[in-house]
Design an enzyme around this catalytic site. Structure first.
Site, PDB file in Angstrom:
ATOM      1  N   ARG A  69       0.799  -1.225   0.000  1.00  0.00           N
ATOM      2  CA  ARG A  69       0.000   0.000   0.000  1.00  0.00           C
ATOM      3  C   ARG A  69       0.828   1.269   0.000  1.00  0.00           C
ATOM      4  O   ARG A  69       0.313   2.337  -0.350  1.00  0.00           O
ATOM      5  CB  ARG A  69      -1.024  -0.066   1.129  1.00  0.00           C
ATOM      6  CG  ARG A  69      -2.078  -1.155   0.829  1.00  0.00           C
ATOM      7  CD  ARG A  69      -3.058  -1.373   1.949  1.00  0.00           C
ATOM      8  NE  ARG A  69      -2.468  -1.861   3.170  1.00  0.00           N
ATOM      9  CZ  ARG A  69      -2.319  -3.144   3.480  1.00  0.00           C
ATOM     10  NH1 ARG A  69      -2.722  -4.079   2.647  1.00  0.00           N
ATOM     11  NH2 ARG A  69      -1.784  -3.497   4.614  1.00  0.00           N
ATOM     12  N   GLU A 106       5.332 -11.221  14.081  1.00  0.00           N
ATOM     13  CA  GLU A 106       4.790 -11.804  15.307  1.00  0.00           C
ATOM     14  C   GLU A 106       5.228 -13.266  15.438  1.00  0.00           C
ATOM     15  O   GLU A 106       5.597 -13.721  16.507  1.00  0.00           O
ATOM     16  CB  GLU A 106       3.267 -11.691  15.287  1.00  0.00           C
ATOM     17  CG  GLU A 106       2.625 -12.083  16.594  1.00  0.00           C
ATOM     18  CD  GLU A 106       1.121 -11.880  16.584  1.00  0.00           C
ATOM     19  OE1 GLU A 106       0.500 -12.254  17.588  1.00  0.00           O
ATOM     20  OE2 GLU A 106       0.579 -11.380  15.587  1.00  0.00           O
TER      21      GLU A 106
END
Length: 182
Positions: A69, A106
């Site tokens: 993006r 993560e």
């Protein structure tokens, strides 16, 4: 959502154009969907204009956009301020010789790549992405550019998720954000 710059009336329009989708892509995530912002031509233009107003005249020669993006916002900003656009991509997406920087996710790691020779030592860069969460991708982009002698002037994002403390991971690098989630 609240804005970093409450004084500019464009911010509330930008904020209201961002759709929040609960439990996407997994339970517990409140996904900040910019596709609705892109459908609102006034809010999209205001988003680009706010960044251009901030960076025009700052002697920035490189706008580095983070996949994917950052590719939406980076090129129009680069064109408007007279800078080149450099894509920062996931592994094996750029043809030719690349340099890479690994960063933590993560669960595991990923890499960000940039073409060798896309930037030169001494250039001044703006790093752009749609959102900062934990700050991992922005940190990798900073390290990648600084490894080749580029001065990172600032990082910029449309949205910040402050509860994930990504800003803190950037150290002394300034971060400019239009909208903070609440």
């Amino acid at each position: 959502m609240a804005s970093q710059d409450e004084q500019d009336p464009r911010i509330s329009k930008i904020s209201s154009a961002i759709r929040v989708i609960p439990n996407f892509p997994k339970p517990g995530i409140m996904f900040q969907d910019i596709t609705t912002l892109l459908l609102d031509t006034k809010a999209f233009r205001d988003t680009i204009d706010l960044f251009v107003e901030r960076y025009r005249g700052k002697d920035i020669s490189v706008v580095a956009g983070i996949e994917a993006r950052g590719f939406i916002f980076g090129p129009p900003i680069a064109l408007a301020i007279g800078a080149k656009f450099v894509p920062m991509r996931k592994p094996n997406k750029l043809p030719g010789e690349v340099i890479s920087e690994e960063y933590s996710l993560e669960y595991g790691t990923d890499k960000m790549e940039m073409h060798v020779g896309a930037v030169q030592a001494g250039e001044r860069a703006l790093i752009i992405d749609d959102l900062i969460a934990t700050g991992g991708t922005l940190c990798a982009a900073i390290r990648l550019l600084e490894r080749v002698g580029v001065h990172v002037v600032e990082c910029a994002c449309v949205i910040e998720l402050p509860e994930l403390k990504g800003r803190e991971r950037l150290g002394d690098k300034p971060l400019f954000v239009l909208v903070s989630s609440t």
